[in-house]
Design a protein around this motif. Structure first.
Motif, PDB file in Angstrom:
ATOM      1  N   THR A 175       8.618   5.944   0.903  1.00 23.05           N
ATOM      2  CA  THR A 175       8.245   5.103  -0.244  1.00 23.05           C
ATOM      3  C   THR A 175       6.976   5.591  -0.940  1.00 23.05           C
ATOM      4  O   THR A 175       6.863   5.504  -2.150  1.00 23.05           O
ATOM      5  CB  THR A 175       8.117   3.629   0.194  1.00 23.05           C
ATOM      6  N   TRP A 176       6.013   6.143  -0.181  1.00 28.15           N
ATOM      7  CA  TRP A 176       4.768   6.570  -0.824  1.00 28.15           C
ATOM      8  C   TRP A 176       4.903   7.839  -1.648  1.00 28.15           C
ATOM      9  O   TRP A 176       3.984   8.234  -2.331  1.00 28.15           O
ATOM     10  CB  TRP A 176       3.626   6.686   0.180  1.00 28.15           C
ATOM     11  N   LYS A 177       6.081   8.490  -1.538  1.00 23.39           N
ATOM     12  CA  LYS A 177       6.275   9.675  -2.381  1.00 23.39           C
ATOM     13  C   LYS A 177       7.157   9.361  -3.581  1.00 23.39           C
ATOM     14  O   LYS A 177       7.455  10.250  -4.383  1.00 23.39           O
ATOM     15  CB  LYS A 177       6.887  10.800  -1.546  1.00 23.39           C
ATOM     16  N   ALA A 224       0.832  -1.201   0.000  1.00 23.54           N
ATOM     17  CA  ALA A 224       0.000   0.000   0.000  1.00 23.54           C
ATOM     18  C   ALA A 224       0.871   1.257   0.000  1.00 23.54           C
ATOM     19  O   ALA A 224       0.636   2.197  -0.765  1.00 23.54           O
ATOM     20  CB  ALA A 224      -0.934  -0.001   1.206  1.00 23.54           C
ATOM     21  N   TRP A 225       1.909   1.268   0.838  1.00 27.33           N
ATOM     22  CA  TRP A 225       2.838   2.418   0.854  1.00 27.33           C
ATOM     23  C   TRP A 225       3.453   2.583  -0.516  1.00 27.33           C
ATOM     24  O   TRP A 225       3.552   3.680  -1.057  1.00 27.33           O
ATOM     25  CB  TRP A 225       3.976   2.209   1.853  1.00 27.33           C
ATOM     26  N   ASN A 226       3.893   1.455  -1.061  1.00 28.48           N
ATOM     27  CA  ASN A 226       4.570   1.459  -2.352  1.00 28.48           C
ATOM     28  C   ASN A 226       3.677   2.037  -3.449  1.00 28.48           C
ATOM     29  O   ASN A 226       4.155   2.601  -4.429  1.00 28.48           O
ATOM     30  CB  ASN A 226       4.997   0.022  -2.687  1.00 28.48           C
ATOM     31  N   LEU A 227       2.361   1.891  -3.275  1.00 25.28           N
ATOM     32  CA  LEU A 227       1.426   2.401  -4.280  1.00 25.28           C
ATOM     33  C   LEU A 227       0.968   3.818  -3.950  1.00 25.28           C
ATOM     34  O   LEU A 227       0.016   4.313  -4.538  1.00 25.28           O
ATOM     35  CB  LEU A 227       0.223   1.472  -4.393  1.00 25.28           C
ATOM     36  N   GLY A 228       1.629   4.462  -2.991  1.00 26.71           N
ATOM     37  CA  GLY A 228       1.347   5.876  -2.745  1.00 26.71           C
ATOM     38  C   GLY A 228       0.513   6.165  -1.513  1.00 26.71           C
ATOM     39  O   GLY A 228       0.083   7.295  -1.315  1.00 26.71           O
ATOM     40  N   PHE A 284      -4.694  -6.968  -2.594  1.00 26.18           N
ATOM     41  CA  PHE A 284      -5.550  -6.736  -1.430  1.00 26.18           C
ATOM     42  C   PHE A 284      -6.742  -7.686  -1.483  1.00 26.18           C
ATOM     43  O   PHE A 284      -7.587  -7.568  -2.368  1.00 26.18           O
ATOM     44  CB  PHE A 284      -5.996  -5.278  -1.391  1.00 26.18           C
ATOM     45  N   MET A 295      -5.119   6.690  -4.019  1.00 23.39           N
ATOM     46  CA  MET A 295      -4.171   7.283  -3.083  1.00 23.39           C
ATOM     47  C   MET A 295      -3.614   8.601  -3.614  1.00 23.39           C
ATOM     48  O   MET A 295      -3.162   9.440  -2.862  1.00 23.39           O
ATOM     49  CB  MET A 295      -3.005   6.320  -2.802  1.00 23.39           C
ATOM     50  N   ARG A 296      -3.631   8.749  -4.937  1.00 20.07           N
ATOM     51  CA  ARG A 296      -3.135   9.992  -5.525  1.00 20.07           C
ATOM     52  C   ARG A 296      -4.245  11.004  -5.746  1.00 20.07           C
ATOM     53  O   ARG A 296      -4.045  12.025  -6.406  1.00 20.07           O
ATOM     54  CB  ARG A 296      -2.431   9.681  -6.853  1.00 20.07           C
ATOM     55  N   PHE A 340      -6.286   1.246  -6.758  1.00 22.36           N
ATOM     56  CA  PHE A 340      -5.781   1.669  -5.443  1.00 22.36           C
ATOM     57  C   PHE A 340      -4.790   2.834  -5.513  1.00 22.36           C
ATOM     58  O   PHE A 340      -4.959   3.849  -4.833  1.00 22.36           O
ATOM     59  CB  PHE A 340      -5.144   0.472  -4.727  1.00 22.36           C
ATOM     60  N   ALA A 341      -3.778   2.688  -6.368  1.00 28.55           N
ATOM     61  CA  ALA A 341      -2.732   3.713  -6.425  1.00 28.55           C
ATOM     62  C   ALA A 341      -3.308   5.057  -6.890  1.00 28.55           C
ATOM     63  O   ALA A 341      -2.884   6.120  -6.434  1.00 28.55           O
ATOM     64  CB  ALA A 341      -1.609   3.264  -7.343  1.00 28.55           C
TER      65      ALA A 341
END
Lengths: 272, 359
Positions: free
Chosen positions: B75-77, A170-174, B90, B105-106, B101-102
């Motif tokens: 990592t999330w940035k 999840a972190w890796n995907l932002g 997931f 998150m953006r 998902f990604a």
């Protein structure tokens, strides 16, 4: 089930044994249930006629309602707070490695192993010293101490079934750490979280000894029952007993459904 | 290749307590290349990838992405999506929600999100499963969901951590070509970590071989196969016979099993120094009679054989106990006595030998 390697007599014997165990456990509860509908004042055989008069008596007793209100209020509050605490403790165990972790876990899981009388006495001594005894809040505090470890154990079990890469993915995907918590950890743990809510509420609902020490005038239902018993023998106890049993069992069954349902999903997923 | 670097590892060291997982890594990853990092478990390949993804912080040194240092970037940035060995899909989301998902998150809006995720499902040929649960998919389909989920943000670089290891052999080969085509079409950089030589050599433009936290060799599959740089690489590939010895005054290599001529380009190098000669097993031959003087040879006893269709691999042992392998067509071996313990000549042309630059 029709495995030819099984001995039919042994099979029968084992089933009979299980039935016997259940009968032993549930007979007193069943008796209480039966006598709650009995017109006689004393629980004796043969039974009198079917009657709901004791239910009416209980339903019209303001003291019972007050006890129920207290119990429910305490139960809800305890369920929410101990589930949050338990989740936090379980997540700490899941996420972090630190020295003294096993001591941390042992301490966190300790309260239910302390004899309730000792715990109750200690709670009373402590709470009265800080002027918090004899109120609903006292029962809430004491019950949270007892219930949070249950919530932690349940959540911890669920988190242990989680692929540890999931959060990192999840972190890796932002997702920031908070987003990952909201969008990955909590959805994954949600069956356990709801399960923990129900179980902790059931534990609080049933708990007598500690509540008896600290509740003062704000008695919960189990404490009230004792009050009734000391005053007079009345079939109203059977009514309340039946009522409390039904509520607790309902909560536990809900929790069980939530927890095993998801486990079976996970098992089916890992099968192929 | 200067100026073409997308990622630079500059003296990167990673320690876990007393254990050094990666030792002083200097590596450039080029724009648009398919780079494989290969090695056995514990060699530091996954740690290297995780440092690039921001899941581990380097103990020393600097990692730059597109020229900018990213050491302190969480990592999330970073836009360094990764395909996990476990896939890490997931389980509580369906296929399209996983892919979205990604974007979610953006902060991409719901309709736009669905459209872009849908496009990727189509591209990966899994549109029909868009509403399915992950648990209802086969291994290959999950693989495609994992790829779509990482690629949906249209990154410049995709990290892959042994993504094919859970698949059966047949599906593995098919996914290899899917990955290779995808990388060519997108023109983005793939960094692929694997312990499998066949995967690395089949797909990658360049292969990095690591051992005990050190890069042993970087090069194309052919370069590494033909000219291994270190003894470790030669042994790891397992496709060469290795002879270690000292260079004699006449320019030959003196070993425990005999004297061998060195290839022309290195003859006469540093007399008396240690040197290691390697000869590919496909360039080594077997005979019962002594071969001609144009060949170098060693006597060895047959210890085993492995037939793979038209080809066969013969395992032999020399007098000093070292293993020799010969790979050859089945027909060429037909007339040889091949019972276990049989002594044969293994021979090769001196010019087919390769001297390791680092003995």
């Amino acid at each position: 089930m029709n495995d030819f390697n099984r001995n039919r007599f042994v099979e029968f014997g084992l089933r009979f044994y299980i039935l016997l165990s259940f009968a032993f456990v549930f007979a007193p509860i069943a008796a209480s249930f039966v006598f709650s509908f009995n017109s006689d004042r004393f629980p004796s055989i043969p039974l009198g006629t079917f009657s709901t008069e004791w239910y009416v008596a209980v339903a019209t007793d303001p003291l019972v309602w007050e006890g129920l209100r207290n119990t429910l209020f305490v139960g809800l509050f305890v369920a929410v707070v101990s589930t949050i605490l338990g989740f936090g403790a379980a997540y700490t165990d899941f996420r972090y490695r630190f020295s003294g972790k096993s001591a941390y876990l042992a301490l966190a899981l300790l309260p239910p192993t302390i004899p309730v009388v000792i715990l109750g006495l200690a709670m009373l001594a402590f709470l009265s010293r800080i002027n918090l005894s004899g109120q609903s809040i006292s029962v809430i505090i004491a019950h949270i101490v007892i219930c949070a470890p249950f919530a932690m154990a349940i959540t911890r079990l669920r988190l242990s079934q989680m692929d540890p890469d999931l959060e990192a993915a999840a972190w890796n995907l932002g997702a920031s750490e908070w987003s990952a918590m909201r969008h990955v950890i909590i959805p994954f743990a949600s069956p356990a979280i709801f399960g923990a809510l129900f179980i902790t509420m059931a534990v609080s609902f049933d708990e007598f000894a500690v509540a008896w020490f600290v509740s003062g005038l704000n008695e919960t239902l189990p404490v009230k029952v004792l009050g009734f018993l000391q005053g007079q023998v009345s079939p109203r106890i059977n009514v309340i007993g039946t009522f409390v049993f039904v509520i607790s069992m309902t909560l536990v069954i809900f929790a069980q459904l939530l927890l095993t349902g998801r486990t079976m999903d996970a098992r089916a997923a890992s099968d192929d | 290749m200067q100026g073409n670097a997308l990622v630079t590892f500059d003296g990167v060291i990673k320690r876990f307590g007393n254990f050094t997982a990666v030792q002083k890594l200097d590596l450039e990853i080029h724009k648009g290349e398919f780079l494989a990092i290969m090695g056995s478990s514990g060699c530091g390949k996954t740690t290297t990838l995780r440092m690039l993804a921001g899941l581990e912080a380097p103990s020393e040194g600097e990692i730059r992405l597109g020229g900018k240092p990213i050491n302190d970037l969480p990592t999330w940035k970073r836009d360094t999506p990764m395909v996990w060995q476990s896939l890490a899909l997931f389980p509580f989301l369906n296929v399209i929600e996983n892919v979205e998902f990604a974007l979610k998150m953006r902060g991409v809006g719901a309709t736009e999100r669905r459209r872009r995720a849908g496009n990727w499902l189509e591209r990966m040929q899994i549109s029909e499963f868009s509403e399915r649960n992950i648990s209802q998919l086969s291994g290959g389909q999950r693989q495609r969901v994992a790829l779509a989920r990482s690629l949906v943000v249209e990154p410049e670089i995709l990290l892959l951590d042994e993504p094919l290891s859970a698949l059966d052999a047949h599906l593995k080969v098919r996914m290899q070509s899917v990955l290779q085509n995808l990388q060519r079409e997108l023109g983005i950089t793939f960094v692929y970590v694997t312990h499998s030589q066949s995967e690395a050599f089949a797909m990658a433009d360049r292969v990095v071989i690591m051992s005990k936290g050190v890069v042993e060799q970087v090069g194309s599959a052919q370069e590494i196969y033909r000219a291994p740089r270190t003894r470790f690489v030669a042994e790891f590939l397992g496709s060469s016979n290795i002879f270690a010895g000292k260079v004699a005054s006449d320019g030959t290599l003196e070993t425990a099993t005999g004297k061998y001529r060195l290839p022309r380009d290195v003859r006469g190098n540093a007399s008396k120094s240690a040197a290691t000669l390697v000869v590919l097993d496909t360039r080594s031959y077997l005979s019962a009679a002594e071969p001609g003087p144009e060949f170098d040879r060693v006597k060895a006893k047959v210890v085993g054989e492995e037939f793979t269709g038209a080809m066969a691999k013969i395992y032999l042992e020399t007098a000093d106990g070292s293993e020799i392998r010969v790979q050859s067509g089945y027909d060429e071996l037909a007339d040889l006595p091949m019972s276990t313990g049989q002594e044969l000549y293994v021979y090769w042309r001196p010019e087919d030998g390769h001297v390791l630059p680092i003995a």
